[in-house]
Design an enzyme around this catalytic site. Structure first.
Site, PDB file in Angstrom:
ATOM      1  N   GLU A 137      11.860  15.285  41.899  1.00 14.07           N
ATOM      2  CA  GLU A 137      10.841  16.347  41.998  1.00 14.07           C
ATOM      3  C   GLU A 137       9.407  15.855  41.873  1.00 14.07           C
ATOM      4  O   GLU A 137       8.535  16.574  41.379  1.00 14.07           O
ATOM      5  CB  GLU A 137      11.119  17.459  40.968  1.00 14.07           C
ATOM      6  N   HIS A 192      13.122  16.531  24.589  1.00 14.04           N
ATOM      7  CA  HIS A 192      11.788  16.924  24.131  1.00 14.04           C
ATOM      8  C   HIS A 192      11.164  15.866  23.231  1.00 14.04           C
ATOM      9  O   HIS A 192      10.011  15.965  22.846  1.00 14.04           O
ATOM     10  CB  HIS A 192      11.854  18.268  23.404  1.00 14.04           C
ATOM     11  N   ILE A 209      19.269  16.756  35.123  1.00 11.33           N
ATOM     12  CA  ILE A 209      18.950  18.171  35.307  1.00 11.33           C
ATOM     13  C   ILE A 209      18.011  18.379  36.500  1.00 11.33           C
ATOM     14  O   ILE A 209      18.056  19.417  37.144  1.00 11.33           O
ATOM     15  CB  ILE A 209      18.349  18.762  34.007  1.00 11.33           C
TER      16      ILE A 209
END
Length: 758
Positions: A486, A696, A433
């Protein structure tokens, strides 16, 4: 005389004192007594700030250690039975376990409070839920304020809103409104306890009146307030976040002593209540944004009201000030670097003073506060004429857009052929993602660079080292479309805000998101443009390390808008389109630099939905247009991805399809692919990547679990349009579980590819 009252105040303190004390307590670094002392001190400071604004009533009962709806669950005995706790004798430790979970029970679910960025803990109602009053939380705060010599008004969320924001649980089907007869006597007990403790007025919050309530819920207000009015306190029924004009006849008929309406979000509703014959509280200072009010303009409204209502006029903020940062005066950097912008802002403490000035102007005449009114007017004039805000080039670019500016050159069916011709991807292509683990080393390097302790060259080298590691690990795993990880980004909105014109940042502009978590939203103060490329250098470096396609990664215009404090002098839709065009410049530069797969994340599209369904289409139209504007102009062979993570798509699927992304990745693993069914039934036309495991949790899924989900996906989505990916970015995970989780995903993908090839 006009009365000034407060609806609610931020809980965390000017410098997040509550957050740091909570987290120390959770780590067992301070005692419960020390945490309680910090909280008591914060409450006292809050009340003194309200008193310093010459408030007639300070707000009590709004302070919480975690969430005001959790406090109400305790006060009504409605805590989840699965924890086995006694709501009458709940310890602070148990209170936190309800919010955070324990080894035996998962935490109470969280969701957004109406259309704000604050999250509340969702009450779990069962058909056999029993309620039991425990008013201690409210009574204790009332008594504390009284001990300081202050007149206080307890604030409690009302019974219908409490039921509305909860969820039905358990095997037995029922309607939670059916619990009202059991809940109402408990409210009577709580209010009676407050009266006995000396409450003269009690504020009962019913924001549910601003949404599309079913008829039977609206009807229920009559009986509820007929019952509550028997308590010998005066009731101020408080509404906020939108208009309640459609319920004007009902609200005027209720046996309450006053009504609060939000005249910032819905100024047009004033006409419906101008003839109200009891106390009317006008919410005239914005409780949800950070802009200084033009007090002269506000006075034009409230002076007319005062002429009609006399002493029955009360004034306050539109809603609780919970949603605004605490104190502008500590923002020394902002004051030094952007003095004009600083002069246009008002945080919580400044808003209390705005209300003080309004009260004085109404009760003693404008001359008594002439200096303050002149300063307010000067700030409004400066903002209206600032060249920092209004840029002719940005306005012209928007105005000159052709009618089809938001359309790709060809339909998806043609684009996907052009993309597959060069991508040459296998069945079930795999990707990530976006983010990879943000390690301590990454955070330390970023912090050192920001403080000037690390040179730009050394910082760049540190980030490139992380990018190289991310690329190498993905190649080892045999992923098809790679990401750069990122490492250079602290936050998906802040990173872009710092590189776009029209944005500013605070040092201490924190607002509570939930519990101890606070966020510091950027401020969009002016026209938005992109001075220079923001991500191209990082993405092209990553692409230089591999022959596999590298995804460019951008945060979408709607998400940047939703997670910022947005200027209020032009429509939000215009701001969103400005951001979209700035991002489009980046998309085209990425494409030019050889990055031909570009993801534009939009996790917040659903959050922006207006409270009333009648307003949805207008919002979805400009939100979809903004997304398309950000991705337009590129070649058919450039593949645009988007990512969304939330639990409800069915009612906005046509709008999501209209965004026309080539590939959408969605969070589905926790719902056992249920979400995907909606996409299948709708016949979603483009490629889909449902998340095959939950990021998560650090837990590594078994291959059987991932295979189960992927097979379910294959049943719903044509296999040639199906992608395989995790649920979300991997920023919060550790490297060890990340690699193990991805390996499981790849093993299952290879297995099913081999099976499909037979």
């Amino acid at each position: 005389m006009t009365t000034l009252h407060f609806s609610g105040f931020p809980r965390v303190g000017a410098f997040r004192e509550l957050k740091f004390a909570q987290e120390k307590y959770w780590r067992k670094e301070i005692s419960e007594q020390e945490l309680l002392a910090v909280a008591k001190d914060l409450r006292e400071k809050n009340w003194k700030h309200q008193a310093a604004a010459n408030a007639d009533y300070v707000a009590v009962g709004d302070f919480t250690f975690y969430d005001h709806i959790l406090d109400l669950q305790v006060a009504t005995g409605a805590i989840p039975a699965r924890f086995g706790f006694d709501s009458q004798n709940l310890s602070l430790e148990q209170f936190f376990q309800l919010a955070r979970g324990n080894k035996d029970q998962f935490a109470i679910e969280m969701t957004k409070w109406f259309d704000t960025n604050y999250h509340y803990l969702v009450p779990e109602f069962h058909a056999d839920t029993e309620f039991k009053a425990n008013a201690k939380h409210y009574v204790q705060q009332l008594q504390e304020a009284q001990a300081l010599g202050l007149k206080a008004k307890p604030t409690v969320v009302g019974p219908l809103t409490f039921l509305w924001v909860g969820k039905e649980k358990g095997a037995v089907e029922f309607d939670r409104l059916s619990l009202l007869p059991k809940l109402l006597p408990v409210y009577v007990e709580i209010l009676t306890a407050l009266v006995e403790a000396g409450a003269e007025w009690i504020q009962i919050d019913e924001p549910a009146l601003t949404v599309d309530l079913p008829k039977e819920w609206v009807e229920a207000y009559k009986d509820v307030y007929a019952t509550l009015s028997k308590v010998s306190a005066k009731i101020l029924l408080s509404t906020y976040f939108g208009s309640v004009a459609e319920h004007a006849a009902l609200l005027k008929s209720l046996p309450v002593d006053g009504l609060h309406i939000d005249l910032v979000r819905a100024p047009e509703q004033l006409d419906a209540f101008a003839d109200y014959d009891k106390v009317l509280s006008a919410g005239v200072i914005d409780g949800r944004n950070i802009w200084r009010a033009n007090l002269n303009k506000v006075l034009e409204t409230v002076e007319l009201l005062q002429a009609k209502l006399g002493d029955r006029l009360w004034i306050s903020s539109s809603c609780s000030l919970l949603h605004t940062p605490f104190d502008l005066s500590v923002e020394e950097k902002l004051k030094a670097n952007k003095p004009d912008l600083y002069s246009w802002l008002a945080f919580t403490l400044q808003k209390t003073q705005e209300l003080r000035v309004l009260k004085a102007a109404l009760n003693e005449g404008r001359d008594s506060v002439a200096e303050e009114l002149a300063a307010s007017q000067a700030a409004a004039d400066s903002r209206a004429n600032s060249s920092e805000i209004h840029r002719a080039d940005v306005a012209k670019r928007l105005a000159d857009l052709p009618a089809n500016a938001d359309q790709r050159k060809s339909p998806f069916a043609d684009r996907i052929k052009a993309q597959q011709a060069w991508l040459n991807l296998p069945l079930l292509p795999t990707t990530n993602i976006g983010s990879f683990p943000q390690t301590t080393e990454i955070r330390q390097a970023r912090a050192a660079f920001k403080k000037g302790e690390l040179s730009a060259a050394d910082y760049e080298a540190a980030m490139k080292k992380e990018i190289a590691l991310v690329v190498e690990e993905q190649e080892k795993l045999d992923l098809d479309v790679l990401v750069h990880g990122e490492a250079e980004r602290n936050d998906m909105v802040e990173y872009f805000g710092e590189l776009l014109s029209g944005f500013a940042f605070t040092q201490y502009g924190w607002v509570q998101s939930y519990g101890s978590r606070c966020v510091k939203p950027p401020i969009i103060f002016g026209d938005v443009s992109r001075p220079e490329a923001m991500t191209v250098a990082w993405s092209t470096y990553a692409q230089s390390l591999t022959k596999r396609p590298m995804k460019g990664m951008l945060t979408g215009p709607v998400t940047i808008l939703q997670w910022s404090f947005v200027r209020n002098d032009i429509p939000r839709s215009t701001v969103c389109k400005q951001i979209a065009l700035a991002l489009n410049d980046e998309v085209l530069d990425l494409e030019k630099a050889g990055i031909k797969v570009i993801q534009i994340d939009e996790p917040a599209i659903r959050e922006g939905l207006p409270l009333k369904r009648a307003d949805w289409d207008a919002y979805l139209n400009w939100a979809g247009e903004s997304f398309r504007l950000s991705s337009t102009g590129c070649e058919d062979s450039t593949q645009i991805h988007t990512h969304m993570c939330y639990s409800e798509f069915n009612d906005i699927l046509p709008a999501i399809a209209a965004m026309d992304a080539d590939v959408i990745t969605i969070e589905t693993s926790r719902s056992d692919m249920e979400l995907l069914t909606a996409f299948g039934e709708f016949k979603y036309p483009n490629d889909i990547g449902p998340g095959v495991y939950d990021i998560h949790s650090p837990r590594v899924p078994t291959e059987a679990e991932v295979e189960h989900l992927l097979r379910k996906a294959i049943e719903v989505v044509p296999v040639e349009r199906l992608w395989v990916n995790p649920d979300c970015g991997l920023k919060t995970r550790g490297w060890k579980e990340t690699l193990e989780q991805l390996q499981v995903m790849m093993n299952v993908t290879h297995k099913l590819r081999a099976e499909l090839a037979k």
